[in-house]
Scaffold this motif. Sequence first.
Motif, PDB file in Angstrom:
ATOM      1  N   LYS A   2     -33.378 -47.586 -12.608  1.00 40.62           N
ATOM      2  CA  LYS A   2     -32.007 -48.030 -12.874  1.00 40.62           C
ATOM      3  C   LYS A   2     -31.160 -47.821 -11.626  1.00 40.62           C
ATOM      4  O   LYS A   2     -31.406 -46.922 -10.834  1.00 40.62           O
ATOM      5  CB  LYS A   2     -31.378 -47.233 -14.020  1.00 40.62           C
ATOM      6  N   VAL A   3     -30.159 -48.660 -11.477  1.00 38.69           N
ATOM      7  CA  VAL A   3     -29.215 -48.540 -10.368  1.00 38.69           C
ATOM      8  C   VAL A   3     -27.842 -48.278 -10.972  1.00 38.69           C
ATOM      9  O   VAL A   3     -27.423 -48.963 -11.900  1.00 38.69           O
ATOM     10  CB  VAL A   3     -29.190 -49.829  -9.517  1.00 38.69           C
ATOM     11  N   TYR A   4     -27.152 -47.275 -10.443  1.00 35.34           N
ATOM     12  CA  TYR A   4     -25.815 -46.922 -10.898  1.00 35.34           C
ATOM     13  C   TYR A   4     -24.837 -47.073  -9.737  1.00 35.34           C
ATOM     14  O   TYR A   4     -25.168 -46.772  -8.601  1.00 35.34           O
ATOM     15  CB  TYR A   4     -25.758 -45.480 -11.408  1.00 35.34           C
ATOM     16  N   GLN A   5     -23.653 -47.505 -10.065  1.00 36.17           N
ATOM     17  CA  GLN A   5     -22.589 -47.583  -9.065  1.00 36.17           C
ATOM     18  C   GLN A   5     -21.525 -46.572  -9.462  1.00 36.17           C
ATOM     19  O   GLN A   5     -21.053 -46.572 -10.598  1.00 36.17           O
ATOM     20  CB  GLN A   5     -21.981 -48.981  -9.030  1.00 36.17           C
ATOM     21  N   ILE A   6     -21.170 -45.688  -8.530  1.00 37.31           N
ATOM     22  CA  ILE A   6     -20.155 -44.681  -8.811  1.00 37.31           C
ATOM     23  C   ILE A   6     -19.069 -44.746  -7.745  1.00 37.31           C
ATOM     24  O   ILE A   6     -19.287 -45.281  -6.657  1.00 37.31           O
ATOM     25  CB  ILE A   6     -20.749 -43.257  -8.855  1.00 37.31           C
ATOM     26  N   GLU A   7     -17.917 -44.212  -8.070  1.00 35.06           N
ATOM     27  CA  GLU A   7     -16.828 -44.112  -7.105  1.00 35.06           C
ATOM     28  C   GLU A   7     -16.477 -42.643  -6.940  1.00 35.06           C
ATOM     29  O   GLU A   7     -16.412 -41.905  -7.918  1.00 35.06           O
ATOM     30  CB  GLU A   7     -15.603 -44.884  -7.595  1.00 35.06           C
ATOM     31  N   VAL A   8     -16.279 -42.226  -5.701  1.00 31.40           N
ATOM     32  CA  VAL A   8     -15.853 -40.861  -5.407  1.00 31.40           C
ATOM     33  C   VAL A   8     -14.659 -40.929  -4.464  1.00 31.40           C
ATOM     34  O   VAL A   8     -14.513 -41.888  -3.708  1.00 31.40           O
ATOM     35  CB  VAL A   8     -16.983 -40.010  -4.774  1.00 31.40           C
ATOM     36  N   ASN A   9     -13.829 -39.904  -4.515  1.00 33.59           N
ATOM     37  CA  ASN A   9     -12.689 -39.897  -3.612  1.00 33.59           C
ATOM     38  C   ASN A   9     -13.153 -39.531  -2.202  1.00 33.59           C
ATOM     39  O   ASN A   9     -14.292 -39.131  -1.987  1.00 33.59           O
ATOM     40  CB  ASN A   9     -11.580 -38.965  -4.119  1.00 33.59           C
ATOM     41  N   ASP A  10     -12.261 -39.691  -1.246  1.00 28.09           N
ATOM     42  CA  ASP A  10     -12.614 -39.454   0.159  1.00 28.09           C
ATOM     43  C   ASP A  10     -13.081 -38.029   0.414  1.00 28.09           C
ATOM     44  O   ASP A  10     -14.010 -37.803   1.190  1.00 28.09           O
ATOM     45  CB  ASP A  10     -11.433 -39.784   1.074  1.00 28.09           C
ATOM     46  N   GLN A  11     -12.441 -37.084  -0.240  1.00 28.89           N
ATOM     47  CA  GLN A  11     -12.786 -35.679  -0.025  1.00 28.89           C
ATOM     48  C   GLN A  11     -14.206 -35.372  -0.503  1.00 28.89           C
ATOM     49  O   GLN A  11     -14.987 -34.737   0.198  1.00 28.89           O
ATOM     50  CB  GLN A  11     -11.777 -34.801  -0.761  1.00 28.89           C
ATOM     51  N   LEU A  12     -14.550 -35.857  -1.692  1.00 31.31           N
ATOM     52  CA  LEU A  12     -15.904 -35.649  -2.196  1.00 31.31           C
ATOM     53  C   LEU A  12     -16.911 -36.408  -1.342  1.00 31.31           C
ATOM     54  O   LEU A  12     -18.008 -35.912  -1.065  1.00 31.31           O
ATOM     55  CB  LEU A  12     -16.009 -36.074  -3.659  1.00 31.31           C
ATOM     56  N   ASN A  13     -16.543 -37.586  -0.882  1.00 34.32           N
ATOM     57  CA  ASN A  13     -17.432 -38.356  -0.018  1.00 34.32           C
ATOM     58  C   ASN A  13     -17.762 -37.589   1.263  1.00 34.32           C
ATOM     59  O   ASN A  13     -18.910 -37.579   1.713  1.00 34.32           O
ATOM     60  CB  ASN A  13     -16.823 -39.719   0.319  1.00 34.32           C
ATOM     61  N   GLU A  14     -16.754 -36.946   1.842  1.00 35.29           N
ATOM     62  CA  GLU A  14     -16.999 -36.151   3.049  1.00 35.29           C
ATOM     63  C   GLU A  14     -17.988 -35.029   2.773  1.00 35.29           C
ATOM     64  O   GLU A  14     -18.873 -34.752   3.589  1.00 35.29           O
ATOM     65  CB  GLU A  14     -15.682 -35.575   3.577  1.00 35.29           C
TER      66      GLU A  14
END
Length: 70
Positions: A2-14
């Motif tokens: 399965k493929v999931y698409q998620i969104e994270v804020n800039d701080q978590l991305n860093e």
Amino acid sequence: MKVYQIEVNDQLNEILEEAARKMDTNIETFITRVLDRFAIDPHIMEQEEVKDGYTDMGDINLDISNGNAR
């Protein structure tokens, strides 16, 4: 698979980018490893796997506990 698409804020991305870099892997592989490690019922995991998981994720856990990831 399965493929999931998620969104994270800039701080978590860093935090994710840094952790992936430290493990010499890309973010997708890093996130997959995190999910493999922690999405399994802890009661069926071997004690050594749990210990390794917490060790592997120490930097992220510390950042989250210090309020650096929201």
